[in-house]
Design an enzyme around this catalytic site. Structure first.
Site, PDB file in Angstrom:
ATOM      1  N   SER A 129      29.042  46.602  -0.365  1.00  0.00           N
ATOM      2  CA  SER A 129      28.090  47.705  -0.338  1.00  0.00           C
ATOM      3  C   SER A 129      28.031  48.394  -1.693  1.00  0.00           C
ATOM      4  O   SER A 129      29.025  48.474  -2.417  1.00  0.00           O
ATOM      5  CB  SER A 129      28.482  48.722   0.731  1.00  0.00           C
ATOM      6  OG  SER A 129      27.642  49.862   0.680  1.00  0.00           O
ATOM      7  N   SER A 130      26.848  48.908  -2.009  1.00  0.00           N
ATOM      8  CA  SER A 130      26.680  49.687  -3.238  1.00  0.00           C
ATOM      9  C   SER A 130      26.963  51.159  -2.984  1.00  0.00           C
ATOM     10  O   SER A 130      26.982  51.963  -3.919  1.00  0.00           O
ATOM     11  CB  SER A 130      25.256  49.519  -3.767  1.00  0.00           C
ATOM     12  OG  SER A 130      24.321  49.975  -2.796  1.00  0.00           O
TER      13      SER A 130
ATOM     14  N   SER B  26       0.876  -1.166   0.000  1.00  0.00           N
ATOM     15  CA  SER B  26       0.000   0.000   0.000  1.00  0.00           C
ATOM     16  C   SER B  26       0.914   1.217   0.000  1.00  0.00           C
ATOM     17  O   SER B  26       2.099   1.113   0.350  1.00  0.00           O
ATOM     18  CB  SER B  26      -0.884   0.002   1.246  1.00  0.00           C
ATOM     19  OG  SER B  26      -1.434   1.281   1.482  1.00  0.00           O
ATOM     20  N   THR B  27       0.379   2.346  -0.393  1.00  0.00           N
ATOM     21  CA  THR B  27       1.148   3.584  -0.211  1.00  0.00           C
ATOM     22  C   THR B  27       1.586   3.725   1.234  1.00  0.00           C
ATOM     23  O   THR B  27       2.673   4.233   1.523  1.00  0.00           O
ATOM     24  CB  THR B  27       0.291   4.800  -0.614  1.00  0.00           C
ATOM     25  OG1 THR B  27       0.042   4.748  -2.022  1.00  0.00           O
ATOM     26  CG2 THR B  27       0.984   6.117  -0.280  1.00  0.00           C
ATOM     27  N   ASN B  28       0.747   3.220   2.155  1.00  0.00           N
ATOM     28  CA  ASN B  28       0.972   3.487   3.569  1.00  0.00           C
ATOM     29  C   ASN B  28       2.120   2.692   4.180  1.00  0.00           C
ATOM     30  O   ASN B  28       2.491   2.934   5.322  1.00  0.00           O
ATOM     31  CB  ASN B  28      -0.320   3.229   4.346  1.00  0.00           C
ATOM     32  CG  ASN B  28      -1.462   4.072   3.820  1.00  0.00           C
ATOM     33  OD1 ASN B  28      -1.240   5.039   3.087  1.00  0.00           O
ATOM     34  ND2 ASN B  28      -2.685   3.715   4.180  1.00  0.00           N
TER      35      ASN B  28
ATOM     36  N   LYS C  73      34.024  48.310   1.698  1.00  0.00           N
ATOM     37  CA  LYS C  73      33.341  47.461   2.675  1.00  0.00           C
ATOM     38  C   LYS C  73      33.240  46.031   2.147  1.00  0.00           C
ATOM     39  O   LYS C  73      32.814  45.798   1.026  1.00  0.00           O
ATOM     40  CB  LYS C  73      31.944  47.999   2.976  1.00  0.00           C
ATOM     41  CG  LYS C  73      31.243  47.335   4.147  1.00  0.00           C
ATOM     42  CD  LYS C  73      29.971  48.116   4.500  1.00  0.00           C
ATOM     43  CE  LYS C  73      29.299  47.587   5.757  1.00  0.00           C
ATOM     44  NZ  LYS C  73      28.642  46.290   5.528  1.00  0.00           N
TER      45      LYS C  73
END
Length: 461
Positions: free
Chosen positions: A319-320, A141-143, A325
């Site tokens: 950092s932009s 079974s799937t189970n 940094k």
């Protein structure tokens, strides 16, 4: 243009792509569950595991007289090809699904049946010669097939995770040896404590992470108890006597893992305790790994206005807007992975708690959460080791100067100059801003040679 074949099930007829090895029930799952970006094929160990489960079932059914010789060979070949990863793309079912895993189980049943048909010289969908339910899913079974698949996949994924963890531990331990002669201040509550070596600190990182190997492995072993042969609710309906024990033996022989049959299959069918325990071990590991990454970020903070005791490899501009940094991006991303793992553990807990009576239908999300956690941690460990830990360097002079200026070294000097003198020196250092090191020399409490010897890293062990 794509050509289709028509297949039918309880609901009715449905067209399936001719080239697909999966069938009608898999197609329904594809149509019904557009939930996540996680498909079965995203977790190759999961696909491989269900190949092992179906192969063990076929061998068991054959030995018990339920599967004829002429079907065993093509089914076994089809299963082996699934195990070998040949048909991974044929498992496109969403990991999030209703039905307690039935779509996963039927996906495997259909792929193996259609590949077996092809091996025997028949067309895909010509199920009168090999049926997904009657032959591939025989005595199952799937189970019982689905949770057994999850357990094998998780167990194997844990083995890979532990290997990556061992590599990270080795990297930290190597840094511990490299930094064994670097004197620095230890800290408690973010305040100066007593001197130690940077090597000791990194060896402690290694030991903290290494402890998790045993915990992960021990909890993974709980997954080796399986409920094959329990079929729908553990009563063994439609499975012959002796199937459960024999199938567990076949699983052990095929995989090399110590699988055993559950003593009570009815109790085992809805039980998800092993998943909860293993997920808890993943959470603990994530908590401790995140703490180590926090420490790396603190030790590398600065470079001018922080601790700056170590340098992390510069991986990208930070950092932009702020020139120069560089951020600790690798520990940061590992922190985020750890947060996700901790959250996934809560998902596992809720899914396990939601089980009702003879089945837990929430296993799909439980399964996905564990697989995701293990996969993320495996990738994070690889990244942490190769892009961070192995390239860490020590700022030896910074570490030494902090020791010389710290009030905390008074504690280390206490046995040599006495508590009264130590208190006097500490007070004067706080009032004047002078270093403890220089004040001890100024008051002629110790010679420079004596003071340096006391603060030698070998005496800090």
């Amino acid at each position: 243009m794509t050509k289709f074949r028509t297949e039918s099930d309880l609901i009715g007829e449905l067209q399936v792509p001719n080239e697909a090895y999966y069938g009608v029930q898999t197609q329904r799952a594809i149509d019904n569950f557009h939930i996540s970006n996680y498909k079965m094929y995203h977790f190759p160990e999961f696909v491989k595991a269900i190949g092992y489960v179906k192969l063990a079932a076929a061998q068991t059914n054959h030995e018990l007289g339920l599967l004829p010789d002429w079907l065993l060979a093509p089914i076994s070949q089809a299963c082996q090809e699934v195990i070998d990863g040949k048909w991974n793309e044929q498992f496109p079912v969403d990991m999030f699904q209703g039905g307690a895993g039935t779509s996963v189980n039927m996906n495997a049943n259909e792929v193996i049946a259609n590949r077996a048909l092809e091996i025997m010289g028949y067309e895909k969908g010509d199920y009168q010669h090999c049926w997904p339910n009657d032959h591939i899913n025989c005595s199952q079974s799937t189970n019982d097939a689905y949770p057994t698949t999850i357990k094998l996949a998780t167990y194997r994924m844990n083995q890979k995770l532990v290997k990556k963890l061992q590599e990270v531990v080795a990297a930290f331990r190597q840094k511990g040896k490299e930094f064994a002669d670097v004197i620095k201040m230890g800290r408690t509550q973010l305040q100066d404590a007593v001197p130690m070596t940077l090597g000791q600190e990194f060896e402690a990182f290694a030991a903290t992470l290494e402890d998790n190997i045993t915990r992960l492995d021990n909890n993974a072993k709980l997954l080796l108890e399986i409920n094959m042969g329990g079929t729908a609710i553990g009563t063994g309906l439609n499975a012959p006597e002796g199937y459960a024990k024999l199938c567990a033996e076949k699983m052990a022989a095929l995989t090399g893992e110590a699988f055993v049959s559950s003593k009570n299959l009815i109790a085992a069918t809805p039980n998800t305790g092993a998943y909860v325990s293993y997920s808890s071990a993943l959470k603990r590991f994530a908590v401790e790994l995140s703490k180590v990454c926090n420490d790396l970020r603190l030790l590398a903070s600065g470079p001018r206005a922080g601790l700056h005791e170590i340098n992390l490899p510069a991986m990208q501009p930070g950092s932009s807007i702020m020139p120069g940094k560089v951020n600790p991006v690798i520990p940061e991303v590992v922190n985020q992975v750890c947060f996700k793992v901790i959250g996934n553990d809560l998902t596992v807990s809720f899914a396990a708690e939601a089980g009702q009576l003879e089945l837990n239908v929430m296993e799909p999300v439980l399964c996905q959460a564990i697989f995701e956690s293990v996969s993320l941690l495996e990738n994070a460990l690889d990244t942490l080791r190769s892009k961070c830990v192995e390239g860490i360097t020590a700022n030896r002079e910074v570490c030494l100067e902090m020791v010389k200026h710290s009030i905390g070294i008074v504690t280390a000097l206490n046995p040599y100059i006495g508590y009264k003198n130590s208190t006097k020196i500490a007070k004067e250092a706080l009032e004047t801003g002078k270093s403890v090191y220089n004040l001890v020399l100024e008051h002629q409490l110790l010679s420079k040679a004596e003071l340096d010897d006391i603060l030698d890293p070998k005496n800090m062990l």
